[in-house]
Design a protein around this motif. Structure first.
Motif, PDB file in Angstrom:
ATOM      1  N   ALA A  21       0.850  -1.191   0.000  1.00  0.00           N
ATOM      2  CA  ALA A  21       0.000   0.000   0.000  1.00  0.00           C
ATOM      3  C   ALA A  21       0.885   1.240   0.000  1.00  0.00           C
ATOM      4  O   ALA A  21       2.069   1.167   0.316  1.00  0.00           O
ATOM      5  N   ASP A  22       0.294   2.346  -0.361  1.00  0.00           N
ATOM      6  CA  ASP A  22       0.994   3.625  -0.367  1.00  0.00           C
ATOM      7  C   ASP A  22       0.377   4.529   0.677  1.00  0.00           C
ATOM      8  O   ASP A  22      -0.834   4.526   0.878  1.00  0.00           O
ATOM      9  N   ARG A  23       1.213   5.331   1.310  1.00  0.00           N
ATOM     10  CA  ARG A  23       0.743   6.368   2.221  1.00  0.00           C
ATOM     11  C   ARG A  23       1.681   7.549   2.085  1.00  0.00           C
ATOM     12  O   ARG A  23       2.889   7.388   2.095  1.00  0.00           O
ATOM     13  N   ALA A  24       1.090   8.724   1.953  1.00  0.00           N
ATOM     14  CA  ALA A  24       1.888   9.940   1.872  1.00  0.00           C
ATOM     15  C   ALA A  24       1.291  10.988   2.802  1.00  0.00           C
ATOM     16  O   ALA A  24       0.076  11.095   2.943  1.00  0.00           O
ATOM     17  N   LEU A  25       2.180  11.741   3.432  1.00  0.00           N
ATOM     18  CA  LEU A  25       1.787  12.870   4.261  1.00  0.00           C
ATOM     19  C   LEU A  25       2.497  14.094   3.707  1.00  0.00           C
ATOM     20  O   LEU A  25       3.727  14.151   3.679  1.00  0.00           O
ATOM     21  N   LEU A  26       1.710  15.048   3.228  1.00  0.00           N
ATOM     22  CA  LEU A  26       2.242  16.271   2.641  1.00  0.00           C
ATOM     23  C   LEU A  26       1.877  17.442   3.550  1.00  0.00           C
ATOM     24  O   LEU A  26       0.705  17.661   3.837  1.00  0.00           O
ATOM     25  N   ILE A  27       2.889  18.171   3.991  1.00  0.00           N
ATOM     26  CA  ILE A  27       2.698  19.269   4.933  1.00  0.00           C
ATOM     27  C   ILE A  27       3.206  20.549   4.285  1.00  0.00           C
ATOM     28  O   ILE A  27       4.353  20.605   3.826  1.00  0.00           O
ATOM     29  N   GLY A  28       2.357  21.559   4.247  1.00  0.00           N
ATOM     30  CA  GLY A  28       2.750  22.848   3.696  1.00  0.00           C
ATOM     31  C   GLY A  28       2.297  23.979   4.603  1.00  0.00           C
ATOM     32  O   GLY A  28       1.106  24.114   4.882  1.00  0.00           O
ATOM     33  N   ALA A  81       0.357  13.556  15.203  1.00  0.00           N
ATOM     34  CA  ALA A  81      -0.703  12.535  15.143  1.00  0.00           C
ATOM     35  C   ALA A  81      -0.755  11.894  13.758  1.00  0.00           C
ATOM     36  O   ALA A  81      -0.923  10.671  13.640  1.00  0.00           O
ATOM     37  N   SER A  82      -0.601  12.693  12.713  1.00  0.00           N
ATOM     38  CA  SER A  82      -0.644  12.144  11.349  1.00  0.00           C
ATOM     39  C   SER A  82       0.547  11.234  11.083  1.00  0.00           C
ATOM     40  O   SER A  82       0.405  10.200  10.433  1.00  0.00           O
ATOM     41  N   ILE A  83       1.713  11.611  11.561  1.00  0.00           N
ATOM     42  CA  ILE A  83       2.878  10.734  11.400  1.00  0.00           C
ATOM     43  C   ILE A  83       2.623   9.415  12.115  1.00  0.00           C
ATOM     44  O   ILE A  83       2.830   8.336  11.558  1.00  0.00           O
ATOM     45  N   ASP A  84       2.151   9.504  13.358  1.00  0.00           N
ATOM     46  CA  ASP A  84       1.942   8.301  14.160  1.00  0.00           C
ATOM     47  C   ASP A  84       0.783   7.451  13.643  1.00  0.00           C
ATOM     48  O   ASP A  84       0.945   6.256  13.395  1.00  0.00           O
ATOM     49  N   GLU A  85      -0.385   8.044  13.456  1.00  0.00           N
ATOM     50  CA  GLU A  85      -1.584   7.286  13.104  1.00  0.00           C
ATOM     51  C   GLU A  85      -1.678   6.958  11.618  1.00  0.00           C
ATOM     52  O   GLU A  85      -2.149   5.881  11.249  1.00  0.00           O
ATOM     53  N   LEU A  87       0.962   7.402   9.042  1.00  0.00           N
ATOM     54  CA  LEU A  87       2.139   6.782   8.422  1.00  0.00           C
ATOM     55  C   LEU A  87       2.630   5.544   9.160  1.00  0.00           C
ATOM     56  O   LEU A  87       2.863   4.519   8.550  1.00  0.00           O
ATOM     57  N   ILE A  88       2.795   5.638  10.454  1.00  0.00           N
ATOM     58  CA  ILE A  88       3.426   4.531  11.191  1.00  0.00           C
ATOM     59  C   ILE A  88       2.436   3.405  11.471  1.00  0.00           C
ATOM     60  O   ILE A  88       2.661   2.265  11.079  1.00  0.00           O
ATOM     61  N   ALA A  89       1.329   3.707  12.133  1.00  0.00           N
ATOM     62  CA  ALA A  89       0.375   2.660  12.500  1.00  0.00           C
ATOM     63  C   ALA A  89      -0.271   2.017  11.279  1.00  0.00           C
ATOM     64  O   ALA A  89      -0.606   0.839  11.300  1.00  0.00           O
ATOM     65  N   GLY A  90      -0.440   2.770  10.214  1.00  0.00           N
ATOM     66  CA  GLY A  90      -1.114   2.243   9.038  1.00  0.00           C
ATOM     67  C   GLY A  90      -0.208   1.567   8.023  1.00  0.00           C
ATOM     68  O   GLY A  90      -0.680   1.131   6.978  1.00  0.00           O
ATOM     69  N   THR A  91       1.070   1.456   8.322  1.00  0.00           N
ATOM     70  CA  THR A  91       2.023   0.956   7.344  1.00  0.00           C
ATOM     71  C   THR A  91       2.508  -0.444   7.710  1.00  0.00           C
ATOM     72  O   THR A  91       2.765  -0.740   8.875  1.00  0.00           O
ATOM     73  N   GLN A  92       2.618  -1.270   6.690  1.00  0.00           N
ATOM     74  CA  GLN A  92       3.112  -2.640   6.839  1.00  0.00           C
ATOM     75  C   GLN A  92       4.394  -2.804   6.029  1.00  0.00           C
ATOM     76  O   GLN A  92       4.660  -2.013   5.121  1.00  0.00           O
ATOM     77  N   PRO A  93       5.189  -3.834   6.317  1.00  0.00           N
ATOM     78  CA  PRO A  93       6.386  -4.082   5.501  1.00  0.00           C
ATOM     79  C   PRO A  93       6.013  -4.185   4.018  1.00  0.00           C
ATOM     80  O   PRO A  93       5.007  -4.794   3.667  1.00  0.00           O
ATOM     81  N   GLY A  94       6.795  -3.534   3.174  1.00  0.00           N
ATOM     82  CA  GLY A  94       6.548  -3.550   1.739  1.00  0.00           C
ATOM     83  C   GLY A  94       5.770  -2.352   1.234  1.00  0.00           C
ATOM     84  O   GLY A  94       5.699  -2.118   0.033  1.00  0.00           O
ATOM     85  N   ASP A  95       5.152  -1.587   2.144  1.00  0.00           N
ATOM     86  CA  ASP A  95       4.410  -0.389   1.755  1.00  0.00           C
ATOM     87  C   ASP A  95       5.377   0.729   1.374  1.00  0.00           C
ATOM     88  O   ASP A  95       6.515   0.762   1.840  1.00  0.00           O
ATOM     89  N   ARG A  96       4.891   1.645   0.554  1.00  0.00           N
ATOM     90  CA  ARG A  96       5.658   2.853   0.238  1.00  0.00           C
ATOM     91  C   ARG A  96       5.129   3.991   1.099  1.00  0.00           C
ATOM     92  O   ARG A  96       3.924   4.213   1.152  1.00  0.00           O
ATOM     93  N   TYR A  98       5.753   8.160   2.094  1.00  0.00           N
ATOM     94  CA  TYR A  98       6.370   9.400   1.634  1.00  0.00           C
ATOM     95  C   TYR A  98       5.933  10.514   2.567  1.00  0.00           C
ATOM     96  O   TYR A  98       4.740  10.668   2.842  1.00  0.00           O
ATOM     97  N   ILE A  99       6.888  11.279   3.061  1.00  0.00           N
ATOM     98  CA  ILE A  99       6.565  12.441   3.878  1.00  0.00           C
ATOM     99  C   ILE A  99       7.267  13.645   3.259  1.00  0.00           C
ATOM    100  O   ILE A  99       8.432  13.554   2.850  1.00  0.00           O
TER     101      ILE A  99
END
Length: 148
Positions: A21-28, A81-85, A87-96, A98-99
């Motif tokens: 799976a993919d997960r990205a967090l974009l902060i501006g 919270a977004s990094i923790d919940e 990116l980290i909690a929602g990510t499994q090995p093999g996922d991509r 991006y922050i």
């Protein structure tokens, strides 16, 4: 035998690709609650949509796999919270994962004793504030390192 091996390898590659799976967090952050307007930035409002477009069109990220925090939504609490919940909690090995951060960075007095220069690198959040001798509501490099 070769056909069976080829079919097995093909099915395994489909399975591992489907599981990823993919997960990205974009902060501006271009505007800040307690900084003077002369310190506001024009770039983040342009940067984040361009990075989002890049992730979707060139990297194949789905729209629902990208979380965006802009200006007033990019407080210290919301970013952590977004990094923790997200990116980290929602990510499994093999996922991509991006922050991306577009905004002010700074250095503050370190408290952990691990920096040779006595300063920690930090991200400025929307709710950054002048504290007693230094800035508060920043996100330290040590905090990000510990989370990741």
């Amino acid at each position: 035998m070769i056909r069976c091996a080829a079919a097995l390898l093909f099915s395994l590659s489909l399975f591992s690709g489907a599981a990823a799976a993919d997960r990205a967090l974009l902060i501006g952050i271009g505007t800040y609650a307690s900084l003077p307007e002369k310190m506001f930035l024009e770039g983040p409002k342009n940067d984040v949509p361009l990075i989002e477009k890049l992730l979707k069109e060139k990297q194949g990220y789905a729209a629902d796999s990208i979380r965006v925090l802009l200006d007033k939504d990019a407080t210290r609490a919301a970013i952590l919270a977004s990094i923790d919940e997200w990116l980290i909690a929602g990510t499994q090995p093999g996922d991509r994962v991006y922050i991306y951060f577009s905004g002010h960075g700074l250095q503050v007095k370190e408290v952990s004793g691990d920096e040779e220069d006595g300063l920690d690198e930090a991200l400025s959040t929307y709710d950054i504030a002048a504290g007693d001798g230094d800035w508060t509501n920043v996100i330290l490099d040590d905090e990000i390192d510990a989370m990741l």
